[in-house]
Write a protein that holds these residues in place. Sequence first.
Motif, mmCIF file in Angstrom:
data_model
loop_
_atom_site.group_PDB
_atom_site.id
_atom_site.type_symbol
_atom_site.label_atom_id
_atom_site.label_comp_id
_atom_site.label_asym_id
_atom_site.label_seq_id
_atom_site.Cartn_x
_atom_site.Cartn_y
_atom_site.Cartn_z
ATOM 1 N N GLU A 1 36.997 48.290 18.578
ATOM 2 C CA GLU A 1 36.182 49.674 17.893
ATOM 3 C C GLU A 1 36.612 50.901 18.569
ATOM 4 N N ARG A 2 37.026 50.740 20.171
ATOM 5 C CA ARG A 2 37.781 51.520 20.951
ATOM 6 C C ARG A 2 38.275 51.020 22.179
ATOM 7 N N HIS A 3 39.075 51.863 22.772
ATOM 8 C CA HIS A 3 39.747 50.981 24.016
ATOM 9 C C HIS A 3 38.739 51.281 25.374
ATOM 10 N N GLU A 4 38.695 50.231 25.870
ATOM 11 C CA GLU A 4 37.682 50.214 27.277
ATOM 12 C C GLU A 4 38.507 49.649 28.103
ATOM 13 N N PRO A 5 39.187 50.559 29.045
ATOM 14 C CA PRO A 5 39.803 50.364 30.350
ATOM 15 C C PRO A 5 39.054 49.997 31.436
ATOM 16 N N ASP A 6 39.489 48.744 32.059
ATOM 17 C CA ASP A 6 38.608 48.339 33.241
ATOM 18 C C ASP A 6 39.413 48.994 34.517
ATOM 19 N N LEU A 7 38.527 50.044 34.990
ATOM 20 C CA LEU A 7 38.859 50.704 35.991
ATOM 21 C C LEU A 7 38.664 50.202 37.384
ATOM 22 N N GLU A 8 37.869 49.107 37.645
ATOM 23 C CA GLU A 8 37.692 48.551 38.819
ATOM 24 C C GLU A 8 38.516 47.391 39.074
ATOM 25 N N GLY A 9 38.767 46.481 38.202
ATOM 26 C CA GLY A 9 39.447 45.295 38.614
ATOM 27 C C GLY A 9 38.470 44.243 39.230
ATOM 28 N N GLU A 10 39.200 43.341 39.413
ATOM 29 C CA GLU A 10 38.797 42.213 40.318
ATOM 30 C C GLU A 10 39.602 41.560 41.140
ATOM 31 N N GLU A 11 39.468 41.416 42.388
ATOM 32 C CA GLU A 11 40.227 40.606 43.210
ATOM 33 C C GLU A 11 40.279 39.168 43.031
ATOM 34 N N LEU A 12 41.416 38.497 42.744
ATOM 35 C CA LEU A 12 41.521 37.237 42.408
ATOM 36 C C LEU A 12 42.759 36.383 43.409
ATOM 37 N N PRO A 13 42.814 35.340 43.572
ATOM 38 C CA PRO A 13 43.746 34.533 44.404
ATOM 39 C C PRO A 13 45.251 34.909 43.773
ATOM 40 N N ASP A 14 45.254 34.540 42.152
ATOM 41 C CA ASP A 14 46.763 34.618 41.877
ATOM 42 C C ASP A 14 46.596 35.015 40.077
ATOM 43 N N LYS A 15 47.581 34.774 39.341
ATOM 44 C CA LYS A 15 47.476 35.182 37.844
ATOM 45 C C LYS A 15 46.686 33.967 37.151
ATOM 46 N N HIS A 16 46.874 32.717 38.006
ATOM 47 C CA HIS A 16 46.207 31.678 37.307
ATOM 48 C C HIS A 16 44.633 31.938 37.226
ATOM 49 N N ALA A 17 44.136 32.347 38.306
ATOM 50 C CA ALA A 17 42.896 32.670 38.414
ATOM 51 C C ALA A 17 42.494 34.053 37.476
ATOM 52 N N ALA A 18 43.277 34.527 37.299
ATOM 53 C CA ALA A 18 43.037 35.873 36.411
ATOM 54 C C ALA A 18 42.833 35.261 34.986
ATOM 55 N N TRP A 19 43.829 34.279 34.577
ATOM 56 C CA TRP A 19 43.704 33.863 33.276
ATOM 57 C C TRP A 19 42.460 33.041 32.992
ATOM 58 N N LYS A 20 41.909 32.446 33.993
ATOM 59 C CA LYS A 20 40.866 31.526 33.705
ATOM 60 C C LYS A 20 39.584 32.710 33.759
ATOM 61 N N GLU A 21 39.590 33.867 34.546
ATOM 62 C CA GLU A 21 38.637 34.656 34.377
ATOM 63 C C GLU A 21 38.709 35.338 33.034
ATOM 64 N N ALA A 22 39.931 35.670 32.601
ATOM 65 C CA ALA A 22 40.094 36.270 31.294
ATOM 66 C C ALA A 22 39.559 35.328 30.219
ATOM 67 N N THR A 23 39.563 33.950 30.084
ATOM 68 C CA THR A 23 39.094 33.268 29.270
ATOM 69 C C THR A 23 37.635 32.928 29.214
ATOM 70 N N VAL A 24 37.076 33.042 30.285
ATOM 71 C CA VAL A 24 35.583 32.931 30.406
ATOM 72 C C VAL A 24 34.983 34.108 30.175
#
Length: 76
Positions: free
Chosen positions: A11-34
């Motif tokens: 419906e509209r673009h909602e940028p994530d302005l805070e982000g999240e600290e994660l160990p690596d891109k694999h952890a980012a993928w897991k967080e994205a899917t959850v």
Amino acid sequence: MPRYFFHITHERHEPDLEGEELPDKHAAWKEATVTAGQILQGLDGKLTPDRGWRMEVVDEFQNTLYVLHIHAEKPK
């Protein structure tokens, strides 16, 4: 630890302005899917055939790492 951002478009673009600290891109993928699963579950009927849903995962340098895209369409 690197920071990852999870931008949502529905419906509209909602940028994530805070982000999240994660160990690596694999952890980012897991967080994205959850997170995507939780968000989609919460849409409660708002995903319609003419409206898609998208999550873009970017690193702290704004490099796109992953894109999750849900596209609903009517059969022809």
